[in-house]
Write a protein that holds these residues in place. Sequence first.
Motif, PDB file in Angstrom:
ATOM      1  N   ASP A  41      -2.985   5.822  -3.176  1.00 49.54           N
ATOM      2  CA  ASP A  41      -3.492   4.294  -2.870  1.00 49.54           C
ATOM      3  C   ASP A  41      -3.594   3.522  -3.812  1.00 49.54           C
ATOM      4  OD1 ASP A  41      -4.142   2.544  -0.892  1.00 49.54           O
ATOM      5  OD2 ASP A  41      -6.081   3.449  -0.208  1.00 49.54           O
ATOM      6  N   ASN A 151      -0.138   3.714   6.395  1.00 49.44           N
ATOM      7  CA  ASN A 151       0.400   4.302   5.373  1.00 49.44           C
ATOM      8  C   ASN A 151       1.363   5.717   5.771  1.00 49.44           C
ATOM      9  OD1 ASN A 151      -0.616   2.657   4.056  1.00 49.44           O
ATOM     10  ND2 ASN A 151      -2.539   3.688   3.459  1.00 49.44           N
ATOM     11  N   ARG A 197       3.267  -0.485  -1.740  1.00 49.45           N
ATOM     12  CA  ARG A 197       3.415   0.972  -1.116  1.00 49.45           C
ATOM     13  C   ARG A 197       4.708   1.741  -1.736  1.00 49.45           C
ATOM     14  NH1 ARG A 197      -1.245   2.987  -0.019  1.00 49.45           N
ATOM     15  NH2 ARG A 197      -0.042   4.943   0.508  1.00 49.45           N
TER      16      ARG A 197
END
Length: 247
Positions: A41, A151, A197
């Motif tokens: 993360d 995610n 990401r």
Amino acid sequence: MSTTRLDIHHYSGDAAAHTHEEQAQLVFGLQGTLELAFNNDGGPVQAGRVAIIAASDRHAFFSPDQGRCLVLDVDPDAPLPGLEPQRDSQLKLLEHSCLSPLTPAQTQLVSSLAGLIDQQPWLAEQSAALLLGSLLGQPAPARRLPLEKLNAFIEAHMAYPLEVADLARLSGLSSSRFNHWCLQDLGCTPLEYLRRRRLLRARQLLEHSRLPVSEIAARCGYGSQSAFTQAFRKHWQQSPSSLRKQH
């Protein structure tokens, strides 16, 4: 022997990474942005947000605009004076690394305590207990976005073009509401979150695999190695090859 410490950190544009073996760290945004990556993360730490870094979790960081943060180092297993009855809550709060929004009251408290210890550093210990107590005494603001689902979807489709509308539908929101909650929960737009990401995943692959840089670029959704290298250097303040040499 570990000790509690609360002070103001000024961050530079130089990328760095380290681990706190015995202490957890709470990083509260004050001014500017601190880009932070840990485990699977990461994201920006800005005013109104806190990063909780669990003890022994390696984390990388840099600030593109010389950000300022209020930083609390604390032993997860040692309650501060007055917080002894909340020892179990403290352990639970500090056992996993995460990024979270603060309530308006917590944000105001962070700002006030930063000004206080800046002028009167000897009040840092009492301020630390007050700050940590505010997190233990109030439930974290509920997120509107299903981050685990988002995610996982981004990870599974990272090599392909992704549209904001796809993520909005996955969240059960219109594109405009999805954009609103990204700014609220994540401190950035949907496209910026996608970019972060991708580059976070690229960093992990560079550190923990022997895949060629060209293959990592393709897996992370970049059409060319040069475009990937440029984006990576801009975000992490170093080239992919430089990071790989460190590991």
